[in-house]
Write a protein that holds these residues in place. Structure first.
Motif, PDB file in Angstrom:
ATOM      1  N   CYS A  71     -31.903 -78.875 -33.132  1.00 34.31           N
ATOM      2  CA  CYS A  71     -31.246 -79.955 -33.701  1.00 34.31           C
ATOM      3  C   CYS A  71     -29.823 -79.716 -34.064  1.00 34.31           C
ATOM      4  O   CYS A  71     -29.657 -78.660 -34.678  1.00 34.31           O
ATOM      5  N   ARG A 130     -21.297 -77.857 -36.048  1.00 32.82           N
ATOM      6  CA  ARG A 130     -22.633 -78.139 -36.574  1.00 32.82           C
ATOM      7  C   ARG A 130     -23.631 -76.983 -35.984  1.00 32.82           C
ATOM      8  O   ARG A 130     -23.289 -76.260 -35.334  1.00 32.82           O
ATOM      9  N   ARG A 157     -32.923 -76.916 -36.806  1.00 32.39           N
ATOM     10  CA  ARG A 157     -34.640 -76.813 -36.589  1.00 32.39           C
ATOM     11  C   ARG A 157     -35.032 -76.988 -35.166  1.00 32.39           C
ATOM     12  O   ARG A 157     -34.070 -77.750 -34.441  1.00 32.39           O
ATOM     13  N   GLU A 183     -27.804 -81.125 -35.940  1.00 34.02           N
ATOM     14  CA  GLU A 183     -27.459 -81.172 -37.481  1.00 34.02           C
ATOM     15  C   GLU A 183     -28.100 -80.183 -38.484  1.00 34.02           C
ATOM     16  O   GLU A 183     -27.361 -79.788 -39.079  1.00 34.02           O
ATOM     17  N   CYS A 184     -29.633 -79.795 -38.080  1.00 36.40           N
ATOM     18  CA  CYS A 184     -29.993 -78.761 -39.106  1.00 36.40           C
ATOM     19  C   CYS A 184     -30.604 -77.625 -38.521  1.00 36.40           C
ATOM     20  O   CYS A 184     -31.314 -76.623 -39.107  1.00 36.40           O
ATOM     21  N   TYR A 195     -35.525 -72.733 -43.564  1.00 37.41           N
ATOM     22  CA  TYR A 195     -35.466 -73.914 -44.100  1.00 37.41           C
ATOM     23  C   TYR A 195     -36.690 -74.624 -44.739  1.00 37.41           C
ATOM     24  O   TYR A 195     -37.098 -75.651 -44.281  1.00 37.41           O
ATOM     25  N   CYS A 215     -34.366 -83.326 -40.528  1.00 39.79           N
ATOM     26  CA  CYS A 215     -33.102 -83.325 -41.406  1.00 39.79           C
ATOM     27  C   CYS A 215     -33.136 -85.008 -41.829  1.00 39.79           C
ATOM     28  O   CYS A 215     -32.295 -85.331 -42.485  1.00 39.79           O
TER      29      CYS A 215
END
Length: 260
Positions: free
Chosen positions: A245, A4, A250, A247-248, A206, A222
């Motif tokens: 994060c 990830r 950021r 996941e993303c 992003y 996200c």
């Protein structure tokens, strides 16, 4: 299994006081507001309508020029026809005066003159019919010109109205932009330069969203809820660690409602 986004590097985390991280969230809010305002400014409904009206006005103006030319041509033809009728009538008058004067006594000459008068009468009738046809065509063309001109003028008036509305909306948005930009200029200096640099880099990657709050175990960037393992790992990090994060990628700013 693909790693990830938040697990791609093992570099030492950036440090920033929690208050500075909270200020970064304020800065993100201001940047998001500026982005929304710029989007509104560029997508005002008046802008699309102005484009439509501009094209319609141009098309109607082209049609107006065509009909104006047609009216001008028919008016010129009518004037020519009127002149021809008057010319033939003047010749008929002269011949009638010669015939009634008694000056012509030769039977052959009298017969020729009477034949010429008959031909002139027929010519006058033909010319007057042609003139009448031209007059009717001219009346139709003039009516069309009045209609096209009325439609053109109405569209021009609407275009002016919509343009004024657009200008007013743009001015109002620009005032908001100036206000938010002023707030941003006051907020940005309170964010450490290294954190600000990271934020700008992530924001560029992003879509303008570089920092997001962690609330109820969910990244507001996200919109994904973090799993238990990720949450335990984040909870174990010092409060001055700048989180990312998982996941993303950021910047993830902890809040009182983070759920850690």
């Amino acid at each position: 299994m693909v790693a990830r986004a938040g697990s791609r590097t093992q570099e030492d985390p950036l440090k920033a006081e929690p208050s500075a991280q909270q200020t970064l969230l304020e800065l993100q809010t201001q940047d998001s507001a500026l982005a929304r305002l710029q989007h509104r400014r560029g997508t005002l409904p008046e802008i699309a309508r102005i484009e439509e009206l501009t094209q319609e006005v141009a098309q109607l103006r082209g049609r107006q020029i065509e009909v104006e030319t047609k009216v001008s041509d028919l008016a010129r033809v009518q004037a020519k026809a009127e002149a021809e009728v008057e010319q033939v009538k003047a010749r008929r008058t002269r011949d009638e005066e010669r015939l009634s004067s008694g000056a012509i006594t030769n039977p052959k000459d009298l017969e020729n003159l009477q034949h010429e008068l008959g031909a002139l009468e027929r010519r006058i009738a033909t010319l007057e019919d042609e003139e009448l046809t031209v007059m009717e065509d001219l009346e139709i063309a003039e009516a069309e010109l009045r209609a096209v001109t009325a439609d053109h003028d109405a569209l021009v008036a609407e275009l002016e109205h919509v343009t004024a509305a657009r200008d007013a909306a743009v001015a109002a948005i620009d005032d908001e932009i100036v206000s938010v930009q002023s707030e941003r200029e006051s907020t940005a200096p309170a964010v450490p330069k290294d954190l600000l640099a990271l934020y700008d880099k992530v924001r560029a990657q992003y879509g303008g969203l570089g920092a997001a709050a962690l609330r109820a175990r969910r990244c507001e960037g996200c919109r994904l809820e973090l799993n238990g393992a990720d949450l335990r790992e984040l909870a174990a990090r010092p409060e001055d660690d700048v989180l990312r994060c998982p996941e993303c990628s950021r910047i993830l700013v902890r809040t009182a409602e983070s759920g850690l």
